[in-house]
Design a protein around this motif. Structure first.
Motif, PDB file in Angstrom:
ATOM      1  N   GLN A   4      70.402 -91.916  27.035  1.00  0.00           N
ATOM      2  CA  GLN A   4      70.324 -93.082  27.897  1.00  0.00           C
ATOM      3  C   GLN A   4      69.780 -92.721  29.272  1.00  0.00           C
ATOM      4  OE1 GLN A   4      74.129 -94.878  28.533  1.00  0.00           O
ATOM      5  NE2 GLN A   4      73.304 -96.707  29.513  1.00  0.00           N
ATOM      6  N   ILE A   6      70.044 -93.882  32.969  1.00  0.00           N
ATOM      7  CA  ILE A   6      70.889 -94.724  33.810  1.00  0.00           C
ATOM      8  C   ILE A   6      70.087 -95.313  34.963  1.00  0.00           C
ATOM      9  CG2 ILE A   6      72.935 -94.773  35.294  1.00  0.00           C
ATOM     10  CD1 ILE A   6      73.619 -94.385  32.409  1.00  0.00           C
ATOM     11  N   SER A  56      80.005 -99.780  36.310  1.00  0.00           N
ATOM     12  CA  SER A  56      79.972-100.183  34.910  1.00  0.00           C
ATOM     13  C   SER A  56      81.316-100.789  34.525  1.00  0.00           C
ATOM     14  CB  SER A  56      79.675 -98.988  34.000  1.00  0.00           C
ATOM     15  OG  SER A  56      79.766 -99.355  32.632  1.00  0.00           O
ATOM     16  N   ASP A  58      81.839-101.560  31.227  1.00  0.00           N
ATOM     17  CA  ASP A  58      81.956-101.342  29.782  1.00  0.00           C
ATOM     18  C   ASP A  58      81.814 -99.862  29.411  1.00  0.00           C
ATOM     19  OD1 ASP A  58      79.284-101.025  30.319  1.00  0.00           O
ATOM     20  OD2 ASP A  58      78.625-102.736  29.124  1.00  0.00           O
ATOM     21  N   ARG A  61      78.142 -98.321  29.154  1.00  0.00           N
ATOM     22  CA  ARG A  61      77.130 -98.888  28.255  1.00  0.00           C
ATOM     23  C   ARG A  61      76.078 -99.696  29.013  1.00  0.00           C
ATOM     24  NH1 ARG A  61      82.036 -98.668  25.783  1.00  0.00           N
ATOM     25  NH2 ARG A  61      82.088 -97.612  23.747  1.00  0.00           N
ATOM     26  N   SER A  62      76.451-100.232  30.159  1.00  0.00           N
ATOM     27  CA  SER A  62      75.494-100.904  31.034  1.00  0.00           C
ATOM     28  C   SER A  62      75.929-100.669  32.475  1.00  0.00           C
ATOM     29  CB  SER A  62      75.428-102.408  30.734  1.00  0.00           C
ATOM     30  OG  SER A  62      76.682-103.029  30.980  1.00  0.00           O
ATOM     31  N   TRP A  63      74.963-100.793  33.404  1.00  0.00           N
ATOM     32  CA  TRP A  63      75.230-100.436  34.795  1.00  0.00           C
ATOM     33  C   TRP A  63      74.614-101.459  35.738  1.00  0.00           C
ATOM     34  CZ3 TRP A  63      78.356 -96.403  36.193  1.00  0.00           C
ATOM     35  CH2 TRP A  63      78.681 -95.493  35.185  1.00  0.00           C
ATOM     36  N   SER A  64      75.261-101.614  36.878  1.00  0.00           N
ATOM     37  CA  SER A  64      74.708-102.447  37.934  1.00  0.00           C
ATOM     38  C   SER A  64      73.536-101.730  38.596  1.00  0.00           C
ATOM     39  CB  SER A  64      75.779-102.735  38.993  1.00  0.00           C
ATOM     40  OG  SER A  64      76.133-101.528  39.675  1.00  0.00           O
ATOM     41  N   SER A 379      70.709 -94.416  21.371  1.00  0.00           N
ATOM     42  CA  SER A 379      71.138 -95.348  22.410  1.00  0.00           C
ATOM     43  C   SER A 379      70.057 -95.429  23.462  1.00  0.00           C
ATOM     44  CB  SER A 379      72.445 -94.866  23.055  1.00  0.00           C
ATOM     45  OG  SER A 379      72.285 -93.602  23.666  1.00  0.00           O
ATOM     46  N   GLY A 381      69.049 -97.575  27.334  1.00  0.00           N
ATOM     47  CA  GLY A 381      69.507 -98.469  28.386  1.00  0.00           C
ATOM     48  C   GLY A 381      69.055 -97.988  29.732  1.00  0.00           C
ATOM     49  N   GLN A 382      68.923 -98.902  30.640  1.00  0.00           N
ATOM     50  CA  GLN A 382      68.514 -98.522  31.988  1.00  0.00           C
ATOM     51  C   GLN A 382      69.069 -99.540  32.973  1.00  0.00           C
ATOM     52  OE1 GLN A 382      64.442 -97.465  32.458  1.00  0.00           O
ATOM     53  NE2 GLN A 382      64.461 -97.676  34.669  1.00  0.00           N
ATOM     54  N   GLY A 383      69.685 -99.011  34.052  1.00  0.00           N
ATOM     55  CA  GLY A 383      70.164 -99.908  35.088  1.00  0.00           C
ATOM     56  C   GLY A 383      69.076-100.198  36.091  1.00  0.00           C
TER      57      GLY A 383
END
Length: 383
Positions: A4, A6, A56, A58, A61-64, A379, A381-383
């Motif tokens: 992932q 971040i 985060s 969660d 799993r996801s980020w501001s 996985s 994802g990127q904030g």
């Protein structure tokens, strides 16, 4: 395996993360950020560094999106550390250098009160970590026209879970030259123990204590120093039984050392080498009482490595390590930090360059299995 991302900003250099769990639905991630340059400069060389915070809800799993902490105006800083307290308060410790334009320093400051760019970015200063990017000596002052003075240690407090930091206290670290820590402290029943190192010497580790939630701090007490060692960047862990274990980076031997305390951090064991040649570190206690440690491998093959201790940190087995991330392109990596998810998996953050040469914040997840650990994936994802 996929990993992932971040945070990635092609115009910025983002590094040195620290992950802290304020609550299961409130994970906090602080890191350093400056402009992206042709070469690599770290906080002791660059006056534009700020500390950035992401959140985060969660378990990673996801980020501001990242925001500046404690607020705009706080730049020229070292890596920061987070300490979530049982009271709900979140502490952010931060060392801020005094920076000046080179012209101002030459005209107004005594020569022994500041370091010129040749001292900050020259071969001697860059040898330990940044020799690959050392600029030509003749052009240093022209390319980096600033000077560094002393600095101060600050503690910032948040009463809303890290959303805002509205109170700040300066920590007096005398007789040490300063106080820098990138892993926060430990919250005991009636006191907070915060380990720091003597920035800008980076050769001794000490503690300060607070009995009022971080509003005031005791005088420093030495933990580790000595000939043949340059201890810095302490990583403390409070075990469920009350014992404190702390790993120390040693810039001379390049081997992690361990110290421990059984009396709430009032006294410490002598530093002992772990045999781990990666650094710096972070730790978490697992449900079965073992300690998991992650560290950055700044030698080939470059990557992030996991180590385990079966005896509360007294001994480690470097030969039985697990590669969290391998195949990274160079030594521009590390400062891994980790947290334990409710399902028993380990969420590990670190910084590294990607295939396009952008240095950013990345993460990997390790899931326990019969053989020890395996990668969770794929996985994205990127904030």
């Amino acid at each position: 395996m996929d990993h992932q991302t971040i945070h990635r900003d092609p115009h910025a250099y983002s590094a040195h993360p620290h992950l802290a769990v304020a609550a299961n639905d409130n994970w906090l991630l602080v890191f350093t950020q400056s402009r992206r340059r042709a070469g690599v400069l770290h906080p002791p060389q660059d006056p534009l560094y700020r500390n950035m915070l992401m959140r985060s809800a969660d378990e990673g799993r996801s980020w501001s999106a990242p925001s500046v902490v404690p607020g705009f105006g706080w730049q020229g800083v070292e890596c920061a550390g987070l300490t979530p307290l049982r009271s709900g308060v979140v502490l952010l410790n931060q060392w801020r250098f005094d920076w000046h334009t080179l012209a101002y320093a030459e005209a107004n400051l005594a020569r022994d009160c500041y370091k010129r760019p040749e001292e900050l970015v020259g071969a001697n200063a860059m040898a330990a970590e940044l020799a690959d990017w050392t600029p030509e000596k003749a052009t240093i002052a022209e390319r980096y026209p600033w000077a560094r003075g002393g600095g101060e240690t600050w503690m910032h407090r948040s009463h809303d879970g890290g959303k805002t930091f509205t109170a700040s206290t300066r920590i007096d670290t005398a007789p040490f030259s300063g106080g820098y820590g990138m892993r926060g402290g430990v919250d005991l029943a009636d006191e907070i123990v915060l380990p720091l190192c003597d920035v800008p010497n980076y050769a001794a580790v000490f503690t300060v204590r607070s009995s009022d939630g971080g509003e005031s701090w005791s005088k420093p007490r030495l933990v580790a120093a000595g000939e043949g060692h340059e201890f810095e960047e302490p990583a403390p862990l409070l075990l469920r039984g009350g014992r404190i274990v702390m790993l120390l980076r040693d810039n001379l031997t390049r081997v992690l050392h361990v110290v421990s305390s059984t009396d709430a951090g009032h006294s410490w064991s002598a530093p002992s080498p772990t045999g781990i040649h990666d650094y710096p570190a972070d730790m978490v206690e697992l449900a079965d009482g073992r300690i998991a440690c992650v560290a950055g491998r700044r030698r080939e093959p470059f990557g992030i490595t996991l180590y385990m201790s079966n005896d509360q940190g007294n001994s480690w087995n470097p030969a039985r390590s697990h590669a969290v991330r391998s195949g990274l392109p160079n030594r521009d990596l590390g400062y891994p930090s980790l947290a334990l998810r409710e399902d028993g998996s380990l969420f590990i953050v670190y910084y590294a360059q990607d295939s396009e040469g952008v240095t950013g914040i990345h993460a990997s997840v390790l899931v326990p299995d019969a053989e020890g650990w395996r990668q969770e994936g794929p996985s994205h994802g990127q904030g």
